[in-house]
Scaffold this active site. Structure first.
Site, PDB file in Angstrom:
ATOM      1  N   ASP A  91      15.935 -16.277 -32.428  1.00 28.26           N
ATOM      2  CA  ASP A  91      15.824 -17.723 -32.242  1.00 28.26           C
ATOM      3  C   ASP A  91      17.178 -18.358 -32.556  1.00 28.26           C
ATOM      4  O   ASP A  91      18.079 -17.687 -33.057  1.00 28.26           O
ATOM      5  CB  ASP A  91      14.734 -18.302 -33.154  1.00 28.26           C
ATOM      6  CG  ASP A  91      14.771 -17.687 -34.540  1.00 28.26           C
ATOM      7  OD1 ASP A  91      15.880 -17.395 -35.050  1.00 28.26           O
ATOM      8  OD2 ASP A  91      13.690 -17.472 -35.120  1.00 28.26           O
ATOM      9  N   ASP A  93      19.218 -21.431 -34.463  1.00 28.82           N
ATOM     10  CA  ASP A  93      19.210 -22.512 -35.439  1.00 28.82           C
ATOM     11  C   ASP A  93      20.470 -23.344 -35.254  1.00 28.82           C
ATOM     12  O   ASP A  93      21.517 -22.825 -34.871  1.00 28.82           O
ATOM     13  CB  ASP A  93      19.176 -21.955 -36.866  1.00 28.82           C
ATOM     14  CG  ASP A  93      17.906 -21.159 -37.134  1.00 28.82           C
ATOM     15  OD1 ASP A  93      16.877 -21.469 -36.501  1.00 28.82           O
ATOM     16  OD2 ASP A  93      17.956 -20.224 -37.951  1.00 28.82           O
ATOM     17  N   ASP A 170      23.715 -16.659 -47.469  1.00 37.72           N
ATOM     18  CA  ASP A 170      23.668 -15.407 -48.217  1.00 37.72           C
ATOM     19  C   ASP A 170      24.827 -14.453 -47.922  1.00 37.72           C
ATOM     20  O   ASP A 170      25.553 -14.044 -48.824  1.00 37.72           O
ATOM     21  CB  ASP A 170      22.308 -14.708 -48.057  1.00 37.72           C
ATOM     22  CG  ASP A 170      21.789 -14.670 -46.631  1.00 37.72           C
ATOM     23  OD1 ASP A 170      22.549 -15.053 -45.709  1.00 37.72           O
ATOM     24  OD2 ASP A 170      20.643 -14.232 -46.427  1.00 37.72           O
TER      25      ASP A 170
END
Ligand code: ATP
Ligand code: MG
Length: 471
Positions: A91, A93, A170
């Site tokens: 997907d 973002d 992260d």
């Protein structure tokens, strides 16, 4: 911060400027030094290799809409990483400096969602794009209450600058921003060189980042398994020592992460890596015990390989089936123990099933829907061993026959049951009625007794039928 109308325009102006600097630039405050403020490296298409045409039309429209309204907007995270690795993103973002309300106002078909951090879902056609506002590190927050004693971030909802948004992510590979208009990749964390070198590296000090959010340890293992990236040594080193921090993570979040771990098409590799890093204790408390018995290990290995093959072939996989498999040898051990202690087979199985899933629920909130189906798969297992009278016909009609049979097959393949049993069902399922009648195993006296009990609604031997009927 409160607005004071009595201050002079100059003071007022500089106050606002300071406020803006604090909110958007991440200037050090209270002696705390934040990540050094530097410009992003910008890489042209020739270097990063992403073709604009590989960005979904919806993501493109979202970014263009935001930029036309004067906001910064980029495709970010997993999608950019995957495209650089020449993989198809799951997907897209988008990250922006517009607030959720501003985003909401720009796109008619959009809504603000989320509790932990408010994001906007922007719909174009069938596609939904997740738009998040640049977010700062929790260290910018005025209250320290957002950090638990272990260092875990509880709330994480301060807007930040573009750079802060990058450094709170992260891994460096996950902190790349692609601008489809200029076709540049913005990199604050040396993510592009890391990716090109095949390295997954945590941003900042590994200990601190894992303490803030222990799930990052699982993500490290999962992403390196899925993407074939090597864990940078400093990123890898503290994991065994900090693995116990996973106990503090809410079970529902662990469950989500487990699904991603085991349903990504790389379950085998992920399970191996989890074990290697000592992370499996926090997830499936007894998985290590299971994996140490040859039969249990074979069973789990077969189940995971099976799952991977289905995922890679784009076939549906059921989380319930997977969890039923991961926990089966715990159920089996307890089932056998209870029987040696004198319990009858069905009540013993029911008790074993419930005890194992209760222990599991403390660690991992397997959602109700999945846990019901998991128990159905377990509870119809003994019925595959009954091949007399009307029973096999009734089992064929059971809505869980297929899943139950697949599960039986794993039991046979792992050596727990004779292969002949699975073959019998294989043949019985496709045989005509004369052939079926000839296949039935002569009835012994025992099942009759059980049949009588099964008329009582609360009896254990009818539990499998009741459970299956709920699906
Ligand atoms: P996948 O391909 O499995 O979806 P992903 O990296 O896109 O991998 P998401 O969970 O979709 O994973 O997260 C989107 C982005 O949010 C990540 O790329 C990363 O930048 C950031 N992110 C996700 N989880 C964390 C975390 N625990 N700590 C910091 N940043 C995170
Ligand atoms: Mg993603």
């Amino acid at each position: 911060m409160r607005y004071n109308s009595a201050v002079s325009p100059i003071t007022h102006g500089s106050m606002i400027k300071k406020l803006l600097q604090r909110v958007f630039k991440g200037k050090p405050k209270g002696g705390r030094v934040l990540a050094s403020s530097h410009e992003a490296r910008r890489y042209p298409r020739r270097v990063h290799g992403i073709a604009r045409s590989s960005i979904s039309p919806a993501a493109l429209k979202t970014v263009e809409g935001l930029q036309k309204a004067g906001f910064a907007a980029f495709v970010v995270g997993g999608a950019v990483r995957d495209l650089i690795l020449k993989r198809v993103p799951k997907d897209f973002d988008v990250a922006t400096d517009a607030t959720p309300e501003e985003v909401r106002r720009l796109f008619r078909r959009s809504r603000i969602i989320g509790r932990r951090f408010r994001i906007v879902h922007v719909m174009h056609g069938q596609e939904t794009i997740e738009v998040s506002t640049f977010r700062g590190s929790h260290l910018d927050a005025d209250d320290d209450a957002s950090v638990a004693d272990s260092g875990r971030i509880l709330r994480d909802n301060v807007f930040g600058s573009h750079e802060e948004d990058a450094v709170r992510r992260d891994f460096s590979a996950n902190a790349l921003y692609y601008d489809p208009v200029t076709e540049e990749v913005f990199d604050f964390t040396d993510g592009l060189p890391d990716l090109k070198a095949g390295v997954l590296r945590i941003i900042g000090a590994p200990h601190t980042r894992y303490r803030e959010d222990p799930v990052r340890m699982l993500r490290a293992v999962r992403l390196s398994a899925k993407l074939g990236l090597k864990l940078d040594p400093a990123t890898e080193a503290p994991i065994p020592e900090l693995a116990a921090l996973l106990h503090d993570v809410p079970p529902a979040r662990l469950f989500d992460e487990m699904l991603k771990l085991f349903l990504s098409g790389h379950a085998m590799e992920s399970a191996r890596a989890l074990r290697e890093h000592g992370l499996h204790h926090g997830l499936l408390p007894m998985l290590d015990v299971v994996l140490e018995q040859p039969l249990g290990e074979r069973f789990v290995t077969l189940a995971l390989r099976n799952t991977d093959e289905r995922v890679l072939a784009d076939k549906p996989v059921s989380p319930a089936f997977l969890f039923a498999a991961l926990l089966w040898h715990e159920v089996l051990a307890l089932w056998q123990k209870l029987q040696t202690e004198g319990a009858r087979p069905m009540p013993a199985l029911m008790q074993a099933m419930h005890e194992v899933s209760d222990i599991q629920a403390e660690k991992l909130a397997i959602t109700k829907r999945f846990s019901v189906m998991m128990k159905e798969i377990w509870s119809i297992q003994p019925r595959f061993e009954q091949r007399a009278g009307q029973r096999p016909y009734r089992l064929l009609e059971n809505p869980r026959f297929r899943a139950g049979y697949d599960f039986l097959l794993l039991r046979c393949q792992s050596g727990e049951l004779p292969m002949a049993l699975a073959e019998w069902w294989d043949a019985f399922a496709v045989a005509d009625s004369a052939q079926r009648a000839a296949m039935l195993v002569p009835d012994s006296g025992a099942p009759k007794k059980r049949r009588r009990r099964s008329r009582r609604p609360a009896s254990a031997s009818s539990a499998s039928e009741t459970a299956s009927g709920q699906a």
